[in-house]
Design a protein around this motif. Structure first.
Motif, PDB file in Angstrom:
ATOM      1  N   ALA A 285       0.844  -1.203   0.000  1.00 39.58           N
ATOM      2  CA  ALA A 285       0.000   0.000   0.000  1.00 39.58           C
ATOM      3  C   ALA A 285       0.874   1.246   0.000  1.00 39.58           C
ATOM      4  CB  ALA A 285      -0.906  -0.006   1.233  1.00 39.58           C
ATOM      5  N   PHE A 286       0.458   2.218  -0.809  1.00 45.38           N
ATOM      6  CA  PHE A 286       1.198   3.474  -0.912  1.00 45.38           C
ATOM      7  C   PHE A 286       0.594   4.491   0.042  1.00 45.38           C
ATOM      8  CE2 PHE A 286       2.206   7.576  -3.045  1.00 45.38           C
ATOM      9  CZ  PHE A 286       3.596   7.457  -3.004  1.00 45.38           C
ATOM     10  N   ASP A 287       1.471   5.156   0.792  1.00 49.13           N
ATOM     11  CA  ASP A 287       1.035   6.205   1.716  1.00 49.13           C
ATOM     12  C   ASP A 287       1.291   7.543   1.018  1.00 49.13           C
ATOM     13  OD1 ASP A 287       1.094   8.259   3.599  1.00 49.13           O
ATOM     14  OD2 ASP A 287       1.748   6.921   5.220  1.00 49.13           O
ATOM     15  N   ASP A 288       0.212   8.227   0.645  1.00 54.49           N
ATOM     16  CA  ASP A 288       0.356   9.474  -0.127  1.00 54.49           C
ATOM     17  C   ASP A 288       1.107  10.550   0.650  1.00 54.49           C
ATOM     18  OD1 ASP A 288      -0.945   9.356  -2.786  1.00 54.49           O
ATOM     19  OD2 ASP A 288      -2.655   8.663  -1.621  1.00 54.49           O
ATOM     20  N   ASP A 289       0.876  10.613   1.953  1.00 56.86           N
ATOM     21  CA  ASP A 289       1.516  11.684   2.736  1.00 56.86           C
ATOM     22  C   ASP A 289       3.020  11.451   2.852  1.00 56.86           C
ATOM     23  OD1 ASP A 289      -0.916  12.872   3.069  1.00 56.86           O
ATOM     24  OD2 ASP A 289      -1.392  11.701   4.868  1.00 56.86           O
ATOM     25  N   ALA A 290       3.375  10.232   3.224  1.00 58.52           N
ATOM     26  CA  ALA A 290       4.804   9.954   3.432  1.00 58.52           C
ATOM     27  C   ALA A 290       5.516   9.620   2.117  1.00 58.52           C
ATOM     28  CB  ALA A 290       4.959   8.804   4.423  1.00 58.52           C
ATOM     29  N   GLY A 291       4.746   9.274   1.087  1.00 59.66           N
ATOM     30  CA  GLY A 291       5.337   8.918  -0.204  1.00 59.66           C
ATOM     31  C   GLY A 291       6.118   7.617  -0.150  1.00 59.66           C
ATOM     32  N   VAL A 292       5.658   6.678   0.664  1.00 61.04           N
ATOM     33  CA  VAL A 292       6.357   5.391   0.771  1.00 61.04           C
ATOM     34  C   VAL A 292       5.363   4.224   0.631  1.00 61.04           C
ATOM     35  CG1 VAL A 292       8.240   6.252   2.231  1.00 61.04           C
ATOM     36  CG2 VAL A 292       6.138   5.369   3.309  1.00 61.04           C
ATOM     37  N   TRP A 293       5.916   3.079   0.290  1.00 57.02           N
ATOM     38  CA  TRP A 293       5.139   1.847   0.213  1.00 57.02           C
ATOM     39  C   TRP A 293       5.331   1.033   1.483  1.00 57.02           C
ATOM     40  CZ3 TRP A 293       1.718   0.228  -3.435  1.00 57.02           C
ATOM     41  CH2 TRP A 293       1.672   0.962  -4.628  1.00 57.02           C
ATOM     42  N   THR A 294       4.275   0.377   1.932  1.00 63.07           N
ATOM     43  CA  THR A 294       4.402  -0.591   3.025  1.00 63.07           C
ATOM     44  C   THR A 294       3.976  -1.949   2.489  1.00 63.07           C
ATOM     45  OG1 THR A 294       3.920   1.085   4.672  1.00 63.07           O
ATOM     46  CG2 THR A 294       3.648  -1.214   5.361  1.00 63.07           C
ATOM     47  N   LEU A 295       4.873  -2.905   2.615  1.00 64.21           N
ATOM     48  CA  LEU A 295       4.585  -4.260   2.128  1.00 64.21           C
ATOM     49  C   LEU A 295       4.454  -5.205   3.310  1.00 64.21           C
ATOM     50  CD1 LEU A 295       5.722  -2.864  -0.446  1.00 64.21           C
ATOM     51  CD2 LEU A 295       6.638  -5.078  -1.096  1.00 64.21           C
ATOM     52  N   GLU A 296       3.501  -6.106   3.212  1.00 65.87           N
ATOM     53  CA  GLU A 296       3.328  -7.115   4.259  1.00 65.87           C
ATOM     54  C   GLU A 296       3.394  -8.497   3.630  1.00 65.87           C
ATOM     55  OE1 GLU A 296       0.356  -4.177   6.737  1.00 65.87           O
ATOM     56  OE2 GLU A 296      -0.404  -6.123   6.075  1.00 65.87           O
ATOM     57  N   THR A 297       3.913  -9.443   4.391  1.00 63.63           N
ATOM     58  CA  THR A 297       4.014 -10.807   3.863  1.00 63.63           C
ATOM     59  C   THR A 297       3.170 -11.770   4.688  1.00 63.63           C
ATOM     60  OG1 THR A 297       5.820 -11.619   5.240  1.00 63.63           O
ATOM     61  CG2 THR A 297       6.440 -10.308   3.305  1.00 63.63           C
ATOM     62  N   ASP A 298       3.078 -12.989   4.161  1.00 62.51           N
ATOM     63  CA  ASP A 298       2.263 -14.009   4.829  1.00 62.51           C
ATOM     64  C   ASP A 298       2.899 -14.531   6.111  1.00 62.51           C
ATOM     65  OD1 ASP A 298       4.357 -15.356   3.649  1.00 62.51           O
ATOM     66  OD2 ASP A 298       3.119 -16.840   2.608  1.00 62.51           O
ATOM     67  N   ARG A 299       4.119 -14.093   6.418  1.00 65.13           N
ATOM     68  CA  ARG A 299       4.715 -14.558   7.676  1.00 65.13           C
ATOM     69  C   ARG A 299       4.964 -13.386   8.617  1.00 65.13           C
ATOM     70  NH1 ARG A 299      11.189 -15.395   6.458  1.00 65.13           N
ATOM     71  NH2 ARG A 299      11.453 -13.142   6.542  1.00 65.13           N
ATOM     72  N   GLY A 300       4.314 -12.249   8.305  1.00 68.15           N
ATOM     73  CA  GLY A 300       4.332 -11.126   9.251  1.00 68.15           C
ATOM     74  C   GLY A 300       5.414 -10.095   9.026  1.00 68.15           C
ATOM     75  N   ASP A 301       6.152 -10.171   7.912  1.00 69.01           N
ATOM     76  CA  ASP A 301       7.141  -9.122   7.633  1.00 69.01           C
ATOM     77  C   ASP A 301       6.412  -7.821   7.312  1.00 69.01           C
ATOM     78  OD1 ASP A 301       9.632 -10.905   7.361  1.00 69.01           O
ATOM     79  OD2 ASP A 301       8.258 -11.779   5.902  1.00 69.01           O
TER      80      ASP A 301
ATOM     81  N   ARG B 135      16.925  10.619  -7.374  1.00 75.04           N
ATOM     82  CA  ARG B 135      17.693  10.946  -6.165  1.00 75.04           C
ATOM     83  C   ARG B 135      18.639  12.113  -6.429  1.00 75.04           C
ATOM     84  NH1 ARG B 135      18.410   6.891  -2.100  1.00 75.04           N
ATOM     85  NH2 ARG B 135      20.679   7.038  -2.199  1.00 75.04           N
ATOM     86  N   GLU B 136      19.248  12.071  -7.582  1.00 71.18           N
ATOM     87  CA  GLU B 136      20.205  13.127  -7.928  1.00 71.18           C
ATOM     88  C   GLU B 136      19.512  14.496  -7.994  1.00 71.18           C
ATOM     89  OE1 GLU B 136      22.477  12.024 -11.471  1.00 71.18           O
ATOM     90  OE2 GLU B 136      22.336  14.163 -11.998  1.00 71.18           O
ATOM     91  N   LYS B 137      18.290  14.498  -8.531  1.00 73.66           N
ATOM     92  CA  LYS B 137      17.572  15.769  -8.708  1.00 73.66           C
ATOM     93  C   LYS B 137      16.732  16.134  -7.488  1.00 73.66           C
ATOM     94  CE  LYS B 137      18.588  16.316 -13.149  1.00 73.66           C
ATOM     95  NZ  LYS B 137      19.491  17.347 -13.589  1.00 73.66           N
ATOM     96  N   GLY B 138      16.748  15.264  -6.498  1.00 73.78           N
ATOM     97  CA  GLY B 138      15.982  15.553  -5.291  1.00 73.78           C
ATOM     98  C   GLY B 138      14.490  15.274  -5.417  1.00 73.78           C
ATOM     99  N   TYR B 139      14.067  14.518  -6.434  1.00 70.32           N
ATOM    100  CA  TYR B 139      12.655  14.143  -6.548  1.00 70.32           C
ATOM    101  C   TYR B 139      12.377  12.941  -5.650  1.00 70.32           C
ATOM    102  CZ  TYR B 139      12.404  16.921 -10.873  1.00 70.32           C
ATOM    103  OH  TYR B 139      12.432  17.921 -11.795  1.00 70.32           O
ATOM    104  N   ARG B 140      11.154  12.868  -5.168  1.00 68.01           N
ATOM    105  CA  ARG B 140      10.808  11.755  -4.271  1.00 68.01           C
ATOM    106  C   ARG B 140       9.634  10.938  -4.785  1.00 68.01           C
ATOM    107  NH1 ARG B 140      12.815  12.927   0.934  1.00 68.01           N
ATOM    108  NH2 ARG B 140      10.959  12.338   2.084  1.00 68.01           N
ATOM    109  N   ARG B 141       9.032  11.404  -5.869  1.00 71.08           N
ATOM    110  CA  ARG B 141       7.854  10.672  -6.344  1.00 71.08           C
ATOM    111  C   ARG B 141       7.781  10.716  -7.866  1.00 71.08           C
ATOM    112  NH1 ARG B 141       2.025  11.492  -3.577  1.00 71.08           N
ATOM    113  NH2 ARG B 141       3.461  11.610  -1.842  1.00 71.08           N
ATOM    114  N   ILE B 142       7.521   9.574  -8.453  1.00 70.87           N
ATOM    115  CA  ILE B 142       7.320   9.510  -9.912  1.00 70.87           C
ATOM    116  C   ILE B 142       6.022   8.754 -10.166  1.00 70.87           C
ATOM    117  CG2 ILE B 142       8.813   7.450 -10.122  1.00 70.87           C
ATOM    118  CD1 ILE B 142       9.532   8.528 -12.973  1.00 70.87           C
ATOM    119  N   ALA B 143       5.197   9.328 -11.041  1.00 72.62           N
ATOM    120  CA  ALA B 143       3.927   8.666 -11.348  1.00 72.62           C
ATOM    121  C   ALA B 143       3.656   8.802 -12.837  1.00 72.62           C
ATOM    122  CB  ALA B 143       2.803   9.317 -10.541  1.00 72.62           C
TER     123      ALA B 143
END
Ligand code: NAP
Length: 535
Positions: free
Chosen positions: A121-137, A460-468
């Motif tokens: 799942a993508f968090d729009d505010d933080a701009g990060v993905w959170t991944l979960e696995t079947d063993r609790g990672d 990273r070089e240009k300081g961008y944090r999101r690409i869509a």
């Protein structure tokens, strides 16, 4: 969890990038991202690397492209030090190669094995993905790369009575790791695609009896596999620069067809004879218009049908094995070792399911409308939920919580096969809309990995944090993919390329078979990622 340790217990980490899958795509992606200085976490459902070659351990599994070409190109040292033993290497050797690459580049410590990603799942505010696995990672990462493969979700039909079967059931794509003893047993095989066609001859040598349940015949060409000689390796190496050039400037399967002349009957016969004798899939590359001209394709299809009749002793059996429902090559061409010859063995029987469909699996075998077949073992060689299957198997939610399942309700859409509009910072290696399964997968993977790594490096070089990806650029690209496909014979086949093997799957041809794909990707990057919004 310190960088570089492999955990067997669930992990909770924040990293720069997460890579799902440790097949050829995931391995090279981890290597490139770590080299860029990113902290990375790989996640792999299997207990080892290799992806499709980790799971598909069925008897006879081997490469259907020459191994010299089905190899990484990114490291000259790797290329020089690895020696394939056969022209078309067996699964065990390809798996050893993947393992060697993982060790040589010290990639295994980056991967959590035995963990299947269930949610992303993508968090729009933080701009990060959170991944979960079947063993609790739980992994949080700015960049998420799906290296989940085009053929990694096995497809198995539900047949009535399966739960009553007293014998053993296997699927080619989930074959046990331990040796399966078939000696003295009566084995049934359902399915005659590449997996069935590769496994049936080997199973027939071991088993007491083999009954092949065929619904639709496929075209297959002999591999003429054998030991790979030093001379063949030297020849490949000498032509390597031109080989790389062909990869870079590939016209795609239909790109070169425009204006190509219709070869004469004599030219066709001569070419097909030569290529049938040489072995391998190049028979369907004999003429650039084989995928666009019904006339040329008919010639090649008829040639192979004639060969089937020549090889198979019983004309009635040969007739059932001859495909008539699709132009040759519009379903993946199969590359075999003595497939048609196997039907001359006294212990092999072919059942035509078109004439006598399956009614049920019984406690002691399988019953068709005609009779019951007694079986100790039943092998499903029934394929995969291809291309989009592995991505849709994960609950992926992009910007605003949008579900990938909804975005792809009418078929998969992706810009250049690598990004999906509405799913920022998510990359798909050999995703829908790229040449993927209709090209040599390893070079195709390398091209995507390099593009994605360069893109992340640029951001990273240009300081961008999101690409869509922009929806309009994606729609235009997919329309082009479709238009190219429609100019070919591919849409005529009920193939897994169009999702026809999965009940209810939207029918869409999503593999790019035109010219200039790499140039287009490079051009997009050179123009500051044209068609994307960078923030
Ligand atoms: P496939 O090509 O999709 O073939 C599946 C077979 O199962 C077909 O013959 C299909 O018949 C049959 N089948 C499915 N459901 C059935 C049912 N309910 N009743 C009877 N028959 C049924 O799958 P695959 O052979 O696993 O190959 C898939 C792809 O994987 C290949 O095309 C290739 O790209 C890749 N692969 C590559 C290699 C290699 O590189 N060496 C090896 C194996 C596979 P219908 O056609 O009638 O549906």
């Amino acid at each position: 969890m310190p960088e570089g340790s492999t955990s067997r217990r669930s992990i909770v980490r924040t990293v720069d990038a997460v890579v799902v899958g440790a097949g050829f795509g995931g391995l090279y992606m981890l290597h490139r991202l770590r080299d860029l200085g990113l902290s990375v976490q790989g996640i792999e459902a299997g207990e080892g690397v290799g992806g499709t070659w980790y799971w598909n351990r069925y008897p006879g599994a081997r490469c259907d492209l020459p191994s010299l070409a089905y190899s990484y190109n990114f490291s000259e040292d790797l290329r020089r030090e690895w020696r394939w033993s056969e022209r078309y290497s067996p699964q065990s050797e390809i798996l050893r190669y993947a393992d060697h690459v993982a060790d040589r580049f010290d990639l295994k410590p980056l991967i959590a094995f035995g963990a299947r990603v269930t949610h992303a799942a993508f968090d729009d505010d933080a701009g990060v993905w959170t991944l979960e696995t079947d063993r609790g990672d739980r992994i949080v990462a700015r960049w998420c790369v799906m290296a989940t493969g085009c053929l990694s979700i096995p497809q198995k039909p539900t047949l009535p009575g399966e739960e009553t079967f007293k014998g053993t059931i296997y699927h080619t794509a989930a074959w046990p790791h331990e040796q399966v003893e078939l000696g003295g047993l009566s084995v049934g095989v359902i399915g005659t695609g590449s997996s069935g066609i590769q496994s049936i001859p080997v199973i027939a040598e071991a088993a007491r009896r083999v009954t092949v349940f065929q619904r639709t015949p496929n075209f297959s060409v002999p591999s003429r596999n054998g030991p790979l000689s030093d001379a063949e390796i030297a020849e490949f190496r000498a032509a390597y620069p031109e080989y790389l050039e062909t990869l870079r400037n590939s016209p795609g399967l239909v790109g070169a067809a425009e204006g190509a002349p219709i070869p004469s009957e004599a030219e066709q016969q001569q070419a097909y004879e030569r290529l049938w004798g040489a072995g391998g899939p190049s028979l369907i590359a004999a003429f650039p218009n084989l995928f666009t001209s019904v006339e040329v394709n008919d010639g090649a299809s008829e040639f192979v049908r004639r060969k089937i009749a020549e090889v198979v002793d019983d004309p009635a059996v040969a007739a059932v094995l001859q495909p008539h429902d699709h132009p040759i090559g519009t379903k993946r061409i199969c590359v075999d070792s003595d497939y048609y010859q196997t039907y001359n063995r006294p212990n092999v029987e072919l059942v035509d399911l078109r004439r006598t469909p399956i009614e049920a699996i019984t406690p002691t075998g399988l019953r068709t409308t005609e009779r019951e077949y007694s079986l100790d073992v039943l092998v499903f060689a029934t394929g995969f939920d291809a291309i989009s299957g592995a991505l849709l198997a994960i609950d992926i939610r992009g910007s605003g919580g949008a579900r990938l399942k909804d975005a792809w309700a009418n078929g998969p859409l992706a810009y250049l096969g690598m990004t999906v509009a509405g799913f920022p910072n998510l990359f798909t290696i050999t995703g829908p809309g790229s040449p993927s399964v209709l090209s040599n997968m390893i070079p195709a993977i390398e091209q995507h990995v390099d593009w994605i790594a360069d893109c992340i490096g640029y951001m990273r070089e240009k300081g961008y944090r999101r690409i869509a990806g922009e929806p309009s650029a994606q729609a235009a690209w997919m329309a082009h993919v479709q238009a190219v496909a429609d100019s070919s014979l591919f849409p005529r086949a009920n193939s897994w390329y169009v999702g026809a093997n999965i009940p209810g799957k939207p029918r869409l041809f999503t593999t790019y078979i035109g010219a200039g794909y790499r140039a287009k990707c490079d051009e997009v990057a050179a123009r500051g990622y044209e068609g994307f919004v960078l923030a």
